[in-house]
Design an enzyme around this catalytic site. Structure first.
Site: not given
Length: 144
Positions: A60-63
């Site tokens: 779950m890539p996120h900033g």
């Protein structure tokens, strides 16, 4: 606006590496108006600090935390990668890009992690034959 829509779902994606997967997931969030383009670079930056692979075939890539101010609205993008993509030694078959306002990201992370921890649900997601079917599985699982 729904956090997940047909325009933010890609089935049968082929990517060469996790950076390409993160950029594609991020671009779907940009195209939907949730974040500006620079948020995608912050997703790459965040991945360099620590892998966003969660387990059970899910990343779950996120900033970064600094990128929170860039987020215009909460949204989620979904990539189904049948051949898998390497996330720091683990293989992700489901890559979910996330941009969440305030503390909403924790609720979303928890809901999604719970959904994919059920092996049957994860199989249904990975085998979804249409964007609508995949969205229905998420709606059902996240609103349970």
């Amino acid at each position: 606006m729904s956090i997940l829509s047909k325009e933010k779902v890609k089935l049968n994606v082929k990517v060469k590496d996790k950076e390409e997967a993160i950029r594609l997931a991020g671009q779907l969030l940009v195209d939907a108006g949730h974040v500006p383009a620079e948020y995608v670079d912050k997703m790459i930056e965040r991945e360099a600090v620590s892998s966003t692979y969660i387990g059970a075939g899910l990343a779950m890539p996120h900033g970064t935390n600094e990128a929170k101010s860039l987020i215009r609205s909460t949204g989620m993008s979904v990539l189904v990668v049948p051949e898998g993509v390497d996330f720091g030694g683990e293989t992700a078959y489901l890559v979910i890009g996330l941009a969440a306002v305030g503390e909403e990201h924790l609720d979303i992370l928890t809901s999604v992690a719970t959904l994919v921890s059920e092996e049957d649900d994860m199989k249904r997601i990975l085998n979804a034959s249409s964007e609508e079917e995949l969205i229905a599985i998420f709606d059902e699982g996240m609103n349970a």
